[in-house]
Write a protein that holds these residues in place. Structure first.
Motif, PDB file in Angstrom:
ATOM      1  N   MET A  85       0.811  -1.221   0.000  1.00 33.27           N
ATOM      2  CA  MET A  85       0.000   0.000   0.000  1.00 33.27           C
ATOM      3  C   MET A  85       0.839   1.262   0.000  1.00 33.27           C
ATOM      4  SD  MET A  85      -3.286  -0.058   2.437  1.00 33.27           S
ATOM      5  CE  MET A  85      -4.896  -0.245   1.709  1.00 33.27           C
ATOM      6  N   ILE A  86       2.021   1.198   0.652  1.00 34.61           N
ATOM      7  CA  ILE A  86       2.848   2.407   0.685  1.00 34.61           C
ATOM      8  C   ILE A  86       3.959   2.351  -0.354  1.00 34.61           C
ATOM      9  CG2 ILE A  86       2.351   2.869   3.126  1.00 34.61           C
ATOM     10  CD1 ILE A  86       5.107   1.783   3.811  1.00 34.61           C
ATOM     11  N   GLY A  87       3.884   1.346  -1.223  1.00 34.89           N
ATOM     12  CA  GLY A  87       4.836   1.273  -2.324  1.00 34.89           C
ATOM     13  C   GLY A  87       6.237   0.889  -1.893  1.00 34.89           C
ATOM     14  N   ALA A  88       6.354  -0.026  -0.904  1.00 30.68           N
ATOM     15  CA  ALA A  88       7.671  -0.465  -0.433  1.00 30.68           C
ATOM     16  C   ALA A  88       7.928  -1.896  -0.874  1.00 30.68           C
ATOM     17  CB  ALA A  88       7.731  -0.369   1.085  1.00 30.68           C
ATOM     18  N   LYS A  89       9.210  -2.294  -0.838  1.00 28.88           N
ATOM     19  CA  LYS A  89       9.558  -3.670  -1.212  1.00 28.88           C
ATOM     20  C   LYS A  89       9.214  -4.651  -0.108  1.00 28.88           C
ATOM     21  CE  LYS A  89      13.485  -2.883  -4.272  1.00 28.88           C
ATOM     22  NZ  LYS A  89      14.956  -2.932  -4.318  1.00 28.88           N
ATOM     23  N   ASP A  90       9.327  -4.181   1.139  1.00 34.65           N
ATOM     24  CA  ASP A  90       9.082  -5.074   2.274  1.00 34.65           C
ATOM     25  C   ASP A  90       8.897  -4.201   3.512  1.00 34.65           C
ATOM     26  OD1 ASP A  90       9.035  -7.285   4.097  1.00 34.65           O
ATOM     27  OD2 ASP A  90      10.221  -8.422   2.662  1.00 34.65           O
TER      28      ASP A  90
END
Lengths: 321, 539
Positions: free
Chosen positions: B99-104
Motif C-alpha cells: 500500500m505504501i509502495g515499499a519492497k518489504d
C-alpha cells in the motif's frame, strides 16, 4: 419507585429502579433514532447511487465543516446528559440512609449466608421488610463473588479482603431472584438465592421464629428443612444422582473409598466431621471443594442433618426390599 | 488478461524451506493467515459446543467444569490467538508494504521471528488445553486463578509469549510507515488503513508490556507463593483487575482500529468515491488510541472502586465514543453521490456499519454508571462485545479477506456463494446475539452453565442462530478454498481501486513492484480518475 417490566427490563421493585429504568429507556430511544438515521441514510444511498453500467467520475466534495461540527456536537451534548444522569443515580446507590437495617452478607462457594442484627442467620434466603432501607455489609470467604438482584437493579462485588457495601429499599412484597455474577467456579450458576420481601409484621415474626432452632419439629423434619435452606441441595442429591458432591441417598452405614485410599465407614462422626471440616476425608472421585460449615450451623442443626441423612438410608432399604 | 503471472511470490522461490525461512512480508502474512484461521476454527468449535450446551437448562452435553473450560478457551483463543493478530499480522503484513509502495517491511527478520513467536505462544496455549485447560475466564481474575487446579501457568505463559509477537509487529509497522513510504506519499496521502495500523501499532507497543508484567506476577504468585493479588497471602485482587484492564481495554482498540481502517478502504473503493473527512478519520484513530489508555476503570464500576474514580472513568468512556461516532457518519456520507457496487466485500462493510452501530450504541448503556450496575456481567455485556468484536472486527476482517483474496492468489471466488454466505452470517449473527441483549437486561448473568427456566426461550433462539452462523462459515470455507485452485483469474485490479497494491500483478512478484511507484494521485481521487476494473466480465 416501582416499574412494570418491558421487553428489555424485568419489573422493578426498589426505590432506585425507576430512575435506572428511566435512563435506560432514554438511551434506548435516543439510540433507536440514531440507529435508524444511519441505516436509512445508508440504505437510501445504496439504492439511489447504485453503480450504472458505465462508471464515471464521482462527486468530489470531501468535507463540509457545518455538517461535521453538527455531528460532533449533538452526540456530545447527548452523552453529557447521559453521563450526569447516570452519575447522580449511581451516587444515590452508594449513599446509605442512616436508618437502614444492617445485614451481614457472606458469599462463599457456592452459597450466600446472611446474619441479622438480632443474631438470626439464614442461607440463600434473605428476608427483608418492605419500604425499609436495608444495608448489606458484604464479604467473601474465598474468591470474588457478586451480589445481583435484577428486580432491584443493584449489584456489587463481594471481595475476600475487604467489606463492600450496597443498599436497597424494596417497594413490594414478593420473592425475587438473587444471582452471583462474578465467575466463581464449578457451582457458579447454582449460587442462586432468593430475596423475600414481607410486611413489617411478618418480618418481626420471621425474626422471632429464626431465633428458635427448629422448635416443634422432629430432628429429621428439621434436617430436611436445613437440607434446602442451608444449601446442601446445591451439591448433594437425595435421589442417588451424582452432583458436585456424593448423593446422600443410601450412604449412611456404607463403607466408602476415600481419595487418600483409605476405606471409611459413613457414620455419625464421619458426617459431623465432613460438615465441619470437609477436606479431612474426601470420597474418591470428588473434588475437595466443599466449604466448611463451622460457625454457620449450630450443633442442634448438625444433629438434625445427620438424622436426615440416616432417614434416607431407611428409605433406600425399604425400596430394596 | 486471463492468465496468472508465471513468477510470483507464491512460486518464486519454490520449496518448503524457502517458505519456512522466508523474509517476504507477503509469505509471512499468508502464514499468519493460515495460523489465525486455524485458531478461529478451534475457537468457533468451542463456541458451537457452548451454545449447544445452553440450549436448555441443566446438562445437555458437557458437565459444569468442562463448560467453564470451554468458555474460557473460546474467549482466550478468539482474543489472543485470533482477533489481536488477525488484521494487523495477516493483512497488515501482506498489504502494508504494498500500500505504501515499499519492497518489504523495515525489519524482515524481526517479522519472521514474530511469526515463530506466535507459533511458540500458541503451542503453550495448546499444551494448556491438553493438560487440563483453564477454567478462569479469559480475564484470569485472581484469587480464582491462583486457586484453581487447572493449568493456568502454561496458558498465561502462552499469552505472555504471544505479547512479544504483537510488540514486534507493532514496532516493525511504526518504522516501516515512517521510513519506507513511496516518493510523494506524505502523511496525509497515506491510505486510511495505514493510518489505522499506525495507531494500532502505538497501542501494541505501549500497552502489551503491562499485560506481560501482570501475567508474570500472576505466575510468580502461583509458583513461588509471593502474595501480590491473593488476599490469603496479603495481596489485593482488585489490583489485578486494574493491571489487567490497563492493557486489555486498549487491546479492544488493537482489535477494532484495524477493522475500521479496512472499512474506510472498502466504502471508498466500492462507492468509487473520495472518502469523506479523511483527516477526521485519521485523527480520530489517533484520538481513540490516546484516550483508550484512560478508560480501563469502566470494567470495574461494581468492584468497589471509589465513586470519584467511577465518575472520571465514566466521563472518559463517553469521550472515547465520540471519534467512533464521527467515523460512522463519515462512512455513511462517503456513499452520498457515489457509484456504489454491492460485491461481497462491500456487503461485509455494510454489515459492519449495521452491527458496529448497534455495538457502539449499546456501549452507551454500559458507560452510564447507574445503568451499568444493572447490566454489568450479564448477557447484555456478552451481546455488546460480540457486536463490537464479531459484528465489527470480524465483519471487517471478512470484508478484507474477500477484498484482498484475489491479490493473495490471483484468483477470484464465486460471487454467488459469497453472497449466500454473507447473508447467512448476517442473519445468524443477529439471531444469535440480539436475543442476548434481552436476556442480559432481563437479568441473565454471564458465564452460567445452568439457568432458570424463564430464560430458556431466548437461549434456545440464540442457539438456533449459532447454527445459521456456523453454516455461513462452512459455505465460505468451501468456496474460498475452491477459489485458490479453480477460481477465475482476477487480474491486477479487479475492483478498480486506486491504492498502490492494485497497480502490481496479482499475485505480486517477489519484491512487489517492477519499479518503485510514485504518487501521482491521492488514494481516493475518484473525482479525478475513472479506474478500470480488470476482472473479466462474464456474469
Amino acid at each position: 419507585m416501582d416499574t412494570t417490566g418491558t421487553i428489555f427490563l424485568p419489573s422493578g421493585h426498589s426505590t432506585i429502579a425507576g430512575e435506572v429504568d428511566a435512563l435506560f429507556n432514554f438511551i434506548l430511544y435516543a439510540s433507536i433514532v440514531l440507529f435508524l438515521l444511519v441505516i436509512f441514510l445508508s440504505a437510501y444511498f445504496v439504492i439511489r447511487y447504485r453503480r450504472q453500467k458505465e462508471a464515471g467520475l464521482t462527486y468530489g466534495k470531501d468535507h463540509n465543516i457545518k455538517l461535521e461540527i453538527a455531528w460532533t456536537l449533538i452526540p456530545t451534548i447527548l452523552i453529557i446528559i447521559v453521563f450526569v444522569w447516570g452519575f447522580r443515580t449511581y451516587l444515590k446507590m452508594h449513599i446509605v440512609p442512616k436508618d437502614a437495617i444492617e445485614i451481614k452478607v457472606t458469599g462463599q462457594k457456592w452459597f450466600w449466608s446472611f446474619e441479622y442484627p438480632e443474631g438470626v442467620t439464614s442461607v440463600n434466603e434473605i428476608v427483608v421488610p418492605e419500604d425499609k432501607p436495608v444495608k448489606l455489609l458484604m464479604s467473601s470467604k474465598d474468591v470474588i463473588h457478586s451480589f445481583f438482584v435484577p428486580n432491584f437493579r443493584i449489584k456489587m462485588d463481594v471481595l475476600p479482603n475487604r467489606y463492600s457495601v450496597t443498599w436497597f429499599e424494596a417497594t413490594n412484597a414478593g420473592e425475587y431472584n438473587l444471582f452471583c455474577t462474578e465467575f466463581c467456579g464449578t457451582g457458579h450458576s447454582e449460587m442462586i438465592g432468593k430475596v423475600r420481601v414481607v410486611s413489617e409484621r411478618e418480618y418481626a415474626e420471621w425474626l422471632q421464629a429464626g431465633t428458635a432452632v427448629g422448635e416443634g419439629m422432629t430432628l429429621e423434619e428439621f434436617g430436611a428443612k436445613l437440607y434446602t435452606s442451608k444449601a446442601c441441595i446445591t451439591c448433594h442429591s437425595i435421589d442417588g444422582s451424582v452432583g458436585t458432591g456424593p448423593s446422600f441417598k443410601g450412604k449412611y452405614g456404607e463403607t466408602e473409598l476415600m481419595a487418600s485410599g483409605d476405606r471409611v465407614k459413613i457414620d455419625e462422626n464421619y458426617i459431623r466431621e465432613s460438615i465441619l471440616n470437609p477436606q479431612a476425608k474426601v470420597v474418591a472421585g470428588y473434588a475437595p471443594v466443599m466449604p466448611t460449615y463451622q460457625g454457620v450451623l449450630k450443633s442442634r442443626e448438625v444433629d438434625a442433618l445427620i438424622e436426615f441423612i440416616k432417614s434416607l438410608q431407611e428409605e433406600a432399604d425399604t425400596e430394596n426390599e | 488478461m486471463n492468465k496468472l503471472p508465471d513468477k510470483s511470490y507464491l512460486n518464486d522461490p519454490k520449496g518448503l524451506k524457502s517458505w519456512l525461512l522466508t523474509r517476504d512480508h507477503k509469505r509471512i502474512g499468508l502464514m499468519y493467515l493460515y495460523a489465525i484461521m486455524t485458531a478461529f476454527l478451534l475457537g468457533g468449535i468451542f463456541a458451537m459446543i457452548i451454545r449447544l450446551e445452553l440450549l436448555s437448562p441443566g446438562k445437555d452435553l458437557i458437565d459444569a467444569d468442562t463448560y467453564n473450560q470451554f468458555f474460557t478457551l473460546h474467549g482466550a483463543i478468539m482474543i489472543f490467538l485470533f482477533i489481536i493478530p488477525s488484521i494487523p499480522a495477516a493483512f497488515g503484513n501482506f498489504v502494508l508494504p504494498l500500500m505504501i509502495g515499499a519492497k518489504d517491511v523495515a525489519f524482515p527478520r524481526l517479522n519472521l521471528a514474530s511469526w515463530y513467536i506466535y507459533i511458540l505462544g500458541s503451542l503453550f496455549a495448546l499444551y494448556s488445553i491438553i493438560t487440563g485447560a483453564v477454567d478462569t475466564g479469559w480475564t484470569f481474575y485472581t484469587p480464582y486463578s491462583t486457586e484453581t487446579t487447572t493449568s493456568v501457568i502454561s496458558m498465561t505463559l502462552g499469552v505472555f509469549i504471544l505479547g512479544f509477537s504483537s510488540i514486534f509487529t507493532g514496532l516493525n509497522f511504526i518504522v516501516t510507515i515512517h521510513k519506507l513510504r513511496a516518493p510523494g506519499m506524505t502523511w496525509f496521502k497515506m491510505p486510511l488503513f495505514v493510518w489505522a495500523l499506525y495507531a494500532t501499532a502505538i497501542i501494541q507497543v505501549l500497552a502489551t508490556p503491562v499485560l506481560g508484567i501482570t501475567l508474570i506476577l500472576l505466575i510468580i504468585e502461583r509458583v513461588v507463593g509471593i502474595g501480590i493479588f491473593d488476599p490469603a497471602m496479603g495481596g489485593d485482587p482488585v489490583l489485578y483487575q486494574h493491571f489487567f484492564w490497563f492493557y486489555s481495554h486498549p487491546a479492544v482498540y488493537i482489535m477494532i482500529l484495524p477493522g475500521m481502517g479496512i472499512i474506510s478502504e472498502l466504502i471508498s473503493v466500492f462507492s468509487h468515491k473520495k472518502i469523506f473527512g479523511y483527516k477526521a478519520i485519521a485523527f480520530s484513530s489517533l484520538g481513540i488510541a490516546f484516550v483508550s489508555f484512560l478508560v480501563w476503570g469502566h470494567h470495574m464500576f461494581v468492584s468497589g472502586q471509589s465513586e470519584l474514580a467511577a465518575m472520571i472513568f465514566s466521563f472518559l468512556t463517553f469521550f472515547v465514543g465520540i471519534p467512533s461516532g464521527i467515523k460512522v457518519f463519515n462512512w455513511v456520507t462517503t456513499m452520498y453521490r457515489g457509484s456504489i457496487s454491492l460485491e461481497a466485500p462491500m456487503l461485509y462493510a455494510l454489515s459492519f456499519l449495521f452491527l458496529f452501530t448497534i455495538g457502539g450504541l449499546t456501549g452507551i448503556f454500559l458507560g452510564a454508571l447507574s445503568v451499568d450496575v444493572h447490566l454489568h456481567d450479564t448477557y447484555f455485556i456478552v451481546a455488546h462485545f460480540h457486536y463490537v468484536m464479531m459484528g465489527g472486527t470480524v465483519m471487517a476482517f471478512l470484508g478484507g479477506l474477500h477484498y484482498w483474496w484475489p491479490k493473495f492468489w490471483g484468483r477470484m471466488y464465486s460471487e454467488f456463494w459469497a453472497r449466500i454466505s454473507v447473508a447467512l452470517i448476517f442473519v445468524g449473527f443477529n439471531v444469535t446475539f440480539f436475543s442476548q441483549f434481552i436476556l442480559g437486561s432481563q437479568g441473565m448473568p454471564r458465564r452460567y452453565y445452568n439457568y432458570l427456566d424463564q430464560y430458556q426461550p431466548l437461549h434456545g433462539f440464540s442457539t438456533f442462530g449459532s447454527w445459521i452462523l456456523g453454516l455461513g462459515f462452512v459455505v465460505m470455507a468451501v468456496y474460498l478454498i475452491h477459489a485458490i485452485f479453480r477460481g477465475k483469474v482476477a487480474g491486477a485490479n479487479p475492483w478498480g481501486a486506486l491504492t498502490f497494491e492494485w497497480t502490481t500483478p496479482s499475485p505480486p512478484p517477489h519484491e512487489n513492484f517492477d519499479k518503485i511507484p510514485t504518487m501521482e494521485h491521492g488514494p481516493y481521487d475518484y473525482d479525478k480518475i475513472v479506474p478500470r476494473s480488470t476482472l473479466a466480465e462474464s456474469d
